[in-house]
Design a protein around this motif. Structure first.
Motif, short mmCIF file in Angstrom:
data_model
loop_
_atom_site.label_atom_id
_atom_site.label_comp_id
_atom_site.label_asym_id
_atom_site.label_seq_id
_atom_site.Cartn_x
_atom_site.Cartn_y
_atom_site.Cartn_z
N PRO A 132 -30.56 83.08 -78.23
CA PRO A 132 -29.10 83.10 -78.35
C PRO A 132 -28.58 81.91 -79.18
O PRO A 132 -29.03 80.78 -79.03
CB PRO A 132 -28.61 83.00 -76.91
N ILE A 133 -27.62 82.23 -80.05
CA ILE A 133 -26.99 81.24 -80.94
C ILE A 133 -25.51 81.15 -80.57
O ILE A 133 -24.82 82.17 -80.51
CB ILE A 133 -27.11 81.67 -82.41
N PHE A 134 -24.99 79.94 -80.30
CA PHE A 134 -23.57 79.82 -79.99
C PHE A 134 -22.75 80.13 -81.24
O PHE A 134 -23.05 79.67 -82.33
CB PHE A 134 -23.19 78.47 -79.39
N ALA A 135 -21.71 80.97 -81.08
CA ALA A 135 -21.03 81.50 -82.26
C ALA A 135 -19.56 81.78 -81.99
O ALA A 135 -19.12 81.87 -80.84
CB ALA A 135 -21.73 82.79 -82.71
N PHE A 136 -18.82 81.94 -83.10
CA PHE A 136 -17.41 82.34 -83.07
C PHE A 136 -16.97 82.72 -84.47
O PHE A 136 -17.72 82.56 -85.42
CB PHE A 136 -16.52 81.23 -82.50
N SER A 137 -15.75 83.24 -84.59
CA SER A 137 -15.16 83.45 -85.91
C SER A 137 -14.34 82.23 -86.27
O SER A 137 -13.44 81.82 -85.52
CB SER A 137 -14.25 84.68 -85.92
N VAL A 152 -17.65 81.34 -78.29
CA VAL A 152 -17.03 82.59 -77.85
C VAL A 152 -18.08 83.52 -77.28
O VAL A 152 -17.86 84.20 -76.29
CB VAL A 152 -16.26 83.25 -79.01
N GLU A 153 -19.25 83.56 -77.92
CA GLU A 153 -20.36 84.32 -77.36
C GLU A 153 -21.67 83.79 -77.94
O GLU A 153 -21.69 83.04 -78.92
CB GLU A 153 -20.22 85.81 -77.62
N TYR A 154 -22.74 84.18 -77.28
CA TYR A 154 -24.09 83.84 -77.73
C TYR A 154 -24.71 85.09 -78.35
O TYR A 154 -24.78 86.14 -77.70
CB TYR A 154 -24.95 83.34 -76.57
N LEU A 155 -25.15 84.97 -79.60
CA LEU A 155 -25.71 86.10 -80.33
C LEU A 155 -27.14 85.79 -80.75
O LEU A 155 -27.41 84.71 -81.28
CB LEU A 155 -24.90 86.37 -81.60
N THR A 156 -28.04 86.74 -80.56
CA THR A 156 -29.36 86.64 -81.18
C THR A 156 -29.29 87.28 -82.56
O THR A 156 -28.33 88.01 -82.88
CB THR A 156 -30.42 87.36 -80.34
N LEU A 157 -30.32 87.04 -83.37
CA LEU A 157 -30.37 87.71 -84.66
C LEU A 157 -30.48 89.22 -84.49
O LEU A 157 -29.94 89.98 -85.31
CB LEU A 157 -31.54 87.17 -85.48
N THR A 202 -13.76 77.48 -73.56
CA THR A 202 -13.34 78.11 -74.80
C THR A 202 -12.32 79.21 -74.55
O THR A 202 -11.24 79.24 -75.17
CB THR A 202 -14.57 78.71 -75.52
N LEU A 203 -12.63 80.13 -73.65
CA LEU A 203 -11.78 81.28 -73.44
C LEU A 203 -10.57 80.96 -72.56
O LEU A 203 -9.56 81.66 -72.62
CB LEU A 203 -12.59 82.42 -72.83
N SER A 204 -10.64 79.87 -71.79
CA SER A 204 -9.46 79.47 -71.03
C SER A 204 -8.36 78.97 -71.97
O SER A 204 -7.17 79.10 -71.67
CB SER A 204 -9.82 78.39 -70.01
N ILE A 205 -8.77 78.42 -73.09
CA ILE A 205 -7.80 77.94 -74.07
C ILE A 205 -7.27 79.09 -74.93
O ILE A 205 -6.08 79.16 -75.23
CB ILE A 205 -8.43 76.86 -74.97
N TYR A 206 -8.18 79.99 -75.30
CA TYR A 206 -7.78 81.10 -76.18
C TYR A 206 -8.54 82.37 -75.79
O TYR A 206 -9.56 82.70 -76.39
CB TYR A 206 -8.05 80.74 -77.64
N PRO A 207 -8.05 83.09 -74.80
CA PRO A 207 -8.76 84.29 -74.33
C PRO A 207 -8.79 85.42 -75.35
O PRO A 207 -9.58 86.35 -75.21
CB PRO A 207 -7.98 84.70 -73.08
N GLN A 208 -7.95 85.34 -76.38
CA GLN A 208 -7.91 86.40 -77.39
C GLN A 208 -8.98 86.24 -78.47
O GLN A 208 -9.03 87.02 -79.43
CB GLN A 208 -6.53 86.44 -78.08
N LYS A 214 -11.99 86.50 -80.88
CA LYS A 214 -12.72 87.71 -81.25
C LYS A 214 -14.21 87.60 -80.92
O LYS A 214 -14.85 86.61 -81.25
CB LYS A 214 -12.59 87.97 -82.75
N THR A 215 -14.74 88.64 -80.28
CA THR A 215 -16.19 88.76 -80.18
C THR A 215 -16.72 89.17 -81.55
O THR A 215 -15.96 89.57 -82.44
CB THR A 215 -16.58 89.82 -79.15
N TYR A 216 -18.02 89.09 -81.70
CA TYR A 216 -18.64 89.50 -82.97
C TYR A 216 -18.35 90.97 -83.25
O TYR A 216 -18.00 91.34 -84.38
CB TYR A 216 -20.14 89.26 -82.91
N ARG A 217 -18.44 91.80 -82.23
CA ARG A 217 -18.18 93.23 -82.41
C ARG A 217 -16.74 93.47 -82.86
O ARG A 217 -16.49 94.28 -83.78
CB ARG A 217 -18.47 93.98 -81.10
N GLU A 218 -15.80 92.78 -82.25
CA GLU A 218 -14.39 92.92 -82.65
C GLU A 218 -14.17 92.42 -84.06
O GLU A 218 -13.43 93.03 -84.84
CB GLU A 218 -13.50 92.16 -81.66
N TRP A 219 -14.81 91.31 -84.38
CA TRP A 219 -14.67 90.75 -85.72
C TRP A 219 -15.22 91.71 -86.77
O TRP A 219 -14.61 91.90 -87.83
CB TRP A 219 -15.39 89.40 -85.80
#
Length: 312
Positions: free
Chosen positions: A180-185, A212-217, A279-285, A287-292
């Motif tokens: 898992p890689i820590f990630a965001f837009s 925002v989420e942890y993504l693997t390759l 992270t999400l307590s500050i900005y719950p909106q 984007k996840t990777y899928r939403e992005w």
């Protein structure tokens, strides 16, 4: 009175996001001052067209940065190792801090990563930590915002996919496929910066550790395929031994990349290094990777270009 916020790197990805989120604040709360090396660039002219003050300053010039910060209440500070290198990054960081002191700036929000002792040993990360020490020593009230991997990096940098008609889109990233890689837009970055300018008494001395989420390759490719219906895969799946050996490849960036990825392994979801809850307590909106993927012009434009080139 409206607080003047000077935004360095104003035409880049981070600075643009900070400006966009400052623009969302109630009228009269902030006055934005966009700092850029080239006020004649299309991005700078687009900011001017929105009524934003655009000020020219090269971060290598203390005199120019001091002038650009004159009258500013707050500063968003950003330095770029990969564009300028270690020596220039240290100079830029020092100049931003010294100019902020000279201008009597009341709050700095600093873009950084974990490069302190025991954290990431890559020079690009350690360089950021050294600038953190300058910010703290200045005694200017500060907030540190720790930046994760951008979703965008997997589409716009040397990590971007290749394409052929048989295999579809495929990524060649020199990292382990299932870690898992820590990630965001980066488009969302301003959401974690602006609160520190809005309520500085609550954010002084705070470290905002964004994930925002942890993504693997594998996630990178599979979620893209699920969202778009395009074929996608990893061109390379390294074993742990191959990853360890990558440190010694005859390439000037080999060790830097290895040490960066090695820290990503240690900074996984169970490590406590990054806080998804914070992270999400500050900005719950956020984007996840899928939403992005669903909304991203970056992705749609690259997909169109690569497929067009493959059939030309």
């Amino acid at each position: 009175m409206s607080k003047i916020i000077a935004v360095t790197g104003a035409t880049g990805q981070q600075g643009s996001s900070v400006i966009n989120f400052l623009l969302r604040e109630p009228a009269g709360t902030f006055t934005i001052r966009a700092i850029t090396r080239n006020p004649e660039s299309p991005a700078a002219k687009a900011l001017s067209a929105k009524g934003i003050e655009v000020v020219q300053a090269n971060l290598s010039s203390l005199e120019q940065v001091t002038s650009a910060f004159s009258g500013a209440w707050g500063v968003f500070g950003l330095t770029q190792f990969y564009e300028h290198g270690y020596d220039a990054e240290q100079l830029h960081g020092n100049n931003i801090v010294e100019a902020a002191k000279a201008a009597n700036v009341k709050h700095i929000v600093w873009s950084t990563v974990e490069g302190r002792e025991g954290e990431c040993a890559a020079i690009s990360w350690k360089s950021k930590a050294q600038i953190e020490h300058l910010v703290i020593a200045s005694e200017i009230p500060y907030t540190f915002v720790y930046i994760p991997m951008y979703y965008e990096n997997f589409w716009t940098s040397f990590f971007a996919p290749a394409y052929d008609q048989e295999k579809g889109f495929n990524w060649s990233v020199g990292f382990l496929h299932d870690v898992p890689i820590f990630a965001f837009s980066v488009e969302d970055l301003g959401a974690w910066v602006v609160p520190a300018f809005r309520e500085p008494e609550s954010w002084t001395g705070k470290k905002v550790k964004i994930v925002v989420e942890y993504l693997t390759l594998h996630d990178l490719a599979s979620q893209f395929s699920e969202v778009t219906g395009e074929k996608a895969s990893l061109a390379v799946e390294l074993t742990r031994e191959q990853f360890e050996d990558s440190r010694y490849v005859d390439h000037p960036a080999a060790e830097l990349m290895y040490l960066s990825w090695e820290y990503v392994i240690r900074a996984g979801p169970e490590s406590g290094v990054r806080s998804k809850e914070q992270t999400l307590s500050i900005y719950p909106q956020a984007k996840t990777y899928r939403e992005w993927l669903k909304d991203s012009k970056i992705v749609s434009e690259l997909v169109h270009r690569l497929k067009t080139e493959a059939t030309a």
